[in-house]
Design an enzyme around this catalytic site. Structure first.
Site, PDB file in Angstrom:
ATOM      1  N   SER A  46     -63.945  -1.869 -13.343  1.00 45.57           N
ATOM      2  CA  SER A  46     -64.095  -2.888 -12.296  1.00 45.57           C
ATOM      3  C   SER A  46     -63.885  -2.266 -10.926  1.00 45.57           C
ATOM      4  O   SER A  46     -63.180  -1.254 -10.786  1.00 45.57           O
ATOM      5  CB  SER A  46     -63.042  -3.990 -12.489  1.00 45.57           C
ATOM      6  OG  SER A  46     -63.033  -4.873 -11.393  1.00 45.57           O
ATOM      7  N   TYR A  89     -54.155  -6.989 -14.114  1.00 46.84           N
ATOM      8  CA  TYR A  89     -55.574  -6.727 -14.426  1.00 46.84           C
ATOM      9  C   TYR A  89     -56.075  -5.458 -13.738  1.00 46.84           C
ATOM     10  O   TYR A  89     -56.706  -4.605 -14.355  1.00 46.84           O
ATOM     11  CB  TYR A  89     -56.399  -7.937 -13.993  1.00 46.84           C
ATOM     12  CG  TYR A  89     -57.898  -7.782 -14.165  1.00 46.84           C
ATOM     13  CD1 TYR A  89     -58.505  -8.048 -15.395  1.00 46.84           C
ATOM     14  CD2 TYR A  89     -58.707  -7.390 -13.098  1.00 46.84           C
ATOM     15  CE1 TYR A  89     -59.874  -7.911 -15.547  1.00 46.84           C
ATOM     16  CE2 TYR A  89     -60.080  -7.245 -13.250  1.00 46.84           C
ATOM     17  CZ  TYR A  89     -60.654  -7.520 -14.472  1.00 46.84           C
ATOM     18  OH  TYR A  89     -62.022  -7.378 -14.628  1.00 46.84           O
TER      19      TYR A  89
HETATM   20  P1  NAD Z   1     -66.849 -12.864 -20.083  1.00 49.98           P
HETATM   21  O1  NAD Z   1     -65.743 -13.830 -20.160  1.00 49.98           O
HETATM   22  O2  NAD Z   1     -68.210 -13.349 -20.276  1.00 49.98           O
HETATM   23  O3  NAD Z   1     -66.616 -11.664 -21.097  1.00 49.98           O
HETATM   24  C1  NAD Z   1     -65.347 -11.218 -21.479  1.00 49.98           C
HETATM   25  C2  NAD Z   1     -65.300 -11.293 -22.989  1.00 49.98           C
HETATM   26  O4  NAD Z   1     -64.106 -10.649 -23.438  1.00 49.98           O
HETATM   27  C3  NAD Z   1     -65.252 -12.677 -23.555  1.00 49.98           C
HETATM   28  O5  NAD Z   1     -66.539 -13.205 -23.763  1.00 49.98           O
HETATM   29  C4  NAD Z   1     -64.527 -12.473 -24.867  1.00 49.98           C
HETATM   30  O6  NAD Z   1     -65.451 -12.406 -25.934  1.00 49.98           O
HETATM   31  C5  NAD Z   1     -63.887 -11.115 -24.724  1.00 49.98           C
HETATM   32  N1  NAD Z   1     -62.451 -11.167 -25.041  1.00 49.98           N
HETATM   33  C6  NAD Z   1     -61.425 -11.550 -24.239  1.00 49.98           C
HETATM   34  N2  NAD Z   1     -60.272 -11.467 -24.925  1.00 49.98           N
HETATM   35  C7  NAD Z   1     -60.569 -11.017 -26.164  1.00 49.98           C
HETATM   36  C8  NAD Z   1     -59.824 -10.723 -27.330  1.00 49.98           C
HETATM   37  N3  NAD Z   1     -58.481 -10.859 -27.358  1.00 49.98           N
HETATM   38  N4  NAD Z   1     -60.480 -10.305 -28.442  1.00 49.98           N
HETATM   39  C9  NAD Z   1     -61.832 -10.166 -28.432  1.00 49.98           C
HETATM   40  N5  NAD Z   1     -62.591 -10.403 -27.350  1.00 49.98           N
HETATM   41  C10 NAD Z   1     -61.969 -10.825 -26.244  1.00 49.98           C
HETATM   42  O7  NAD Z   1     -66.718 -12.152 -18.649  1.00 49.98           O
HETATM   43  P2  NAD Z   1     -67.376 -10.816 -18.045  1.00 49.98           P
HETATM   44  O8  NAD Z   1     -67.123 -10.929 -16.598  1.00 49.98           O
HETATM   45  O9  NAD Z   1     -68.727 -10.595 -18.545  1.00 49.98           O
HETATM   46  O10 NAD Z   1     -66.392  -9.689 -18.589  1.00 49.98           O
HETATM   47  C11 NAD Z   1     -66.858  -8.491 -19.191  1.00 49.98           C
HETATM   48  C12 NAD Z   1     -66.095  -7.325 -18.625  1.00 49.98           C
HETATM   49  O11 NAD Z   1     -66.411  -7.179 -17.247  1.00 49.98           O
HETATM   50  C13 NAD Z   1     -64.574  -7.428 -18.685  1.00 49.98           C
HETATM   51  O12 NAD Z   1     -64.024  -6.195 -19.103  1.00 49.98           O
HETATM   52  C14 NAD Z   1     -64.188  -7.698 -17.238  1.00 49.98           C
HETATM   53  O13 NAD Z   1     -62.889  -7.210 -16.957  1.00 49.98           O
HETATM   54  C15 NAD Z   1     -65.261  -6.910 -16.518  1.00 49.98           C
HETATM   55  N6  NAD Z   1     -65.475  -7.279 -15.117  1.00 49.98           N
HETATM   56  C16 NAD Z   1     -65.924  -8.513 -14.763  1.00 49.98           C
HETATM   57  C17 NAD Z   1     -66.112  -8.821 -13.435  1.00 49.98           C
HETATM   58  C18 NAD Z   1     -66.602 -10.180 -12.990  1.00 49.98           C
HETATM   59  O14 NAD Z   1     -66.568 -10.449 -11.779  1.00 49.98           O
HETATM   60  N7  NAD Z   1     -67.063 -11.034 -13.869  1.00 49.98           N
HETATM   61  C19 NAD Z   1     -65.858  -7.868 -12.447  1.00 49.98           C
HETATM   62  C20 NAD Z   1     -65.421  -6.610 -12.834  1.00 49.98           C
HETATM   63  C21 NAD Z   1     -65.222  -6.329 -14.172  1.00 49.98           C
END
Ligand code: NAD
Ligand code: MG
Length: 302
Positions: free
Chosen positions: A194, A207
């Site tokens: 991130s 985080y």
């Molecule tokens: P999202 O909620 O769609 O995806 C995150 C997924 O993590 C969930 O769908 C879930 O299936 C999984 N998850 C959470 N806890 C879990 C557990 N205990 N066991 C199994 N699965 C679990 O959101 P996203 O934004 O697509 O997130 C994907 C990645 O992107 C993450 O690592 C997040 O930190 C990173 N990220 C997101 C953003 C943003 O702004 N959305 C920014 C930077 C990084």
């Protein structure tokens, strides 16, 4: 959900106007959050992503593949010719099923492996199942993540701190450790870190640290496994419109203005980041390892 009518991801258009801008409505939902509850609906490339055979015959596991960035990646991989296994939490079964259907509609094998990656035994079981059902493992996208905003360190509990590290950092170690014995030269590991690793928000103390862990893990592991011909890279997203954010990742007043601090003045949509995961997985990125690819809407944290 694109604003302009695009046929596919190659159509030229103004990126500033490509997708909705804030203000967005407040929309609290419980963790882990469901994508179809979001307003406006995120775009994962369902209508637009067009494959060109870049991952033909590959076998991929995408964690957090039901929604957000993982869902867009799973759709893109299938349309590029890969068979795809996805992991998600049992509460996300509805989103998981939608992605399984999309992978199958692309003519590829789809495997659903619901379960909690904060448990070491499950991580190994999940990876072994993906490899046995797909008949190998060429691509691992370690993407599941958990984010809970807390303004004051005094309010941040040890329980939350531990949970965040378990899902975002420990699981990566367990999943990669289990995946490597299945991988051959040419395989690719991609870790979602991130912008928070480099430019942390004050309310994401736990985080942001785990996301810095993801970056160091990527760089160290890439050096460790290059002697096996395996590449390890990371994608560092800026603000993306996914259920992670309204389900506790941000306070609701921040959801209303989500993405407004980028030069684009809007959040990214998952469909806009999937191509980075495709490139890093494909042989086109043969000379890339230990890299962190930022997809941040111009926020440039490093
Ligand atoms: P999202 O909620 O769609 O995806 C995150 C997924 O993590 C969930 O769908 C879930 O299936 C999984 N998850 C959470 N806890 C879990 C557990 N205990 N066991 C199994 N699965 C679990 O959101 P996203 O934004 O697509 O997130 C994907 C990645 O992107 C993450 O690592 C997040 O930190 C990173 N990220 C997101 C953003 C943003 O702004 N959305 C920014 C930077 C990084
Ligand atoms: Mg989800």
């Amino acid at each position: 959900m694109s604003k302009g009518k695009i046929k596919n991801q190659f159509d030229i258009q103004d990126p500033r106007e490509q997708y909705p801008k804030p203000p967005f409505p407040k929309q609290p939902q419980p963790r882990p959050g469901l994508t179809h509850e979001m307003d406006p609906k995120p775009d994962h490339g369902e209508e637009s992503y067009q494959g060109t055979g870049r991952l033909k015959g590959r076998k991929a596991l995408v964690t957090g593949g039901d929604s957000g960035i993982g869902r867009a990646t799973a759709i893109a991989y299938a349309r590029e010719g890969a068979d795809v296994a996805i992991n998600y939490l049992p509460e996300e079964e509805e989103n998981g099923k939608q992605v399984i259907k999309l992978i199958e509609e692309a003519g590829q094998k789809a495997v659903a492996i619901p379960g909690d990656v904060s448990k070491e035994a499950f991580c190994k079981e999940m990876v072994d199942k993906a490899a046995s059902e797909l008949g190998g493992l060429d691509i691992l996208v370690s993407n599941s993540g958990r984010q809970t905003a807390v303004d004051d360190i005094a309010e941040l509990t040890t329980e939350q701190y531990e949970n965040t590290f378990k899902v975002n950092a420990f699981a990566q170690f367990w999943i990669c450790k289990a995946a490597l014995p299945h991988m051959k030269p040419g395989a690719s590991i991609i870790i979602t870190s991130s912008i928070q690793a480099f430019n942390p928000s004050p309310n994401l103390l736990d985080y942001a640290q785990t996301k810095a862990c993801n970056v160091a893990f990527t760089k160290a592991l890439s050096k460790q496994v290059m002697n096996k011909g395996i590449r390890v890279n990371s994608v560092a997203p800026g603000p993306f419109w996914t259920p992670l954010q309204p389900s506790g990742g941000q306070p609701q007043e921040k959801i209303e203005e989500f993405g407004s601090t980028t030069p684009y003045g809007r959040p990214g949509q998952p469909a806009e980041i999937a191509p980075a995961y495709v490139m890093l997985a494909s042989q086109e990125a043969s000379y890339m390892t230990g890299e962190v690819v930022g997809v941040t809407g111009g926020k440039m944290p490093y």
